[in-house]
Enzyme design. Sequence first.
Site, PDB file in Angstrom:
ATOM      1  CB  VAL A 196     -48.252 -16.073 -10.434  1.00 50.88           C
ATOM      2  CG1 VAL A 196     -49.572 -15.314 -10.872  1.00 50.88           C
ATOM      3  CG2 VAL A 196     -48.260 -17.526 -11.245  1.00 50.88           C
ATOM      4  CD  GLU A 197     -49.763 -12.384  -6.261  1.00 51.51           C
ATOM      5  OE1 GLU A 197     -49.587 -11.301  -6.575  1.00 51.51           O
ATOM      6  OE2 GLU A 197     -50.934 -13.150  -6.512  1.00 51.51           O
TER       7      GLU A 197
END
Length: 346
Positions: free
Chosen positions: A130-131
């Site tokens: 996600v990051e």
Amino acid sequence: MTAVSTPGFRRPLLWMIAVMLMVAPQAQATGYEATPDGRALIDEMVTKYGFDGDRVASVLAEAERVDKILESISRPAERTLSWAQYRKIFIKPARIEQGLAFLREHEDAFARAEAEFGVPATIIAAIIGVETWYGNYLGNYRVLDALATLAFDYPPRSRFFRSELVQYLLMTREQRFDPLEVKGSYAGAMGYGQFISSSYRHYAIDFDDDGIVDLLTNPVDAIGSVANYFGAHHWRKGEPVAEPVDARLAADSPLLTRELKPRLTVSDYRSAGLEPEVAVADEATARAMLLDGPGGEELWLTYHNFYVITRYNHSHLYAMAVFELASELARGLAADDDKTSKTKES
């Protein structure tokens, strides 16, 4: 992203000479180092942390205000998108496939992190997915510019970002990174797991034992550090994260609390007819939330470990994205294991 391992704030000699030749004797400082807030920060770094004042001033003189950073922080996706819109960004076949490849590539590091910290490999991988899409997008802003812009030109959170700028100067000294070179997000987050400076100093670990704590280019250190972060925030091994509930609650129901931290218990929800399918004790804390999902309104029960994910990013949409991506990765791993088992049998 490559971290330049130049001790402290030392710059190449030719660079220093060029600066001296370009600046007339009567020239006045015009950057952040010349402002009252900048001078106060320089004094703090000298008196409290033993920095050389001229070196800190030279770093602040290089920091640039970036208006795009101010625009970005005023409209984060977590505050402007519905769950259906937010989910589309992260739950994609390509991100799932690359996550499975990342898990396979670093299988030993994930297994060790899960064993040492009790955090599932899929949760760790989902955070990194996600990051930064598993390290593919680490950010294009200089961290110095991001933190200085937000510390000195963004009053709503200037106190927080000033503290992070102090932490950044300490971190780059400790890790022997050049503070003018490290890049990250518009909020100054760095590396595979997008740690802010204070988190880097407190939770980043040398997971491959090479003597360097490197979250900027080393996925193994990043895997161990994300697991360490979750362990430090009291992840509970084997406990559930969240689940959809086949029931309805009115939008003004007192069972729908606004706080991220769960205050009610599973017993409270069971009494209202919301029955969890996962094994969870009556006394366990829980929180119900309504989401505007791809197929309409969704009701979810979230538990302690969901709250722990929100300690990484204070958003229930972010935690949902991590949870759903982790769930997809777990399904993918199970399918791979099933294929391997069938191949061996045949």
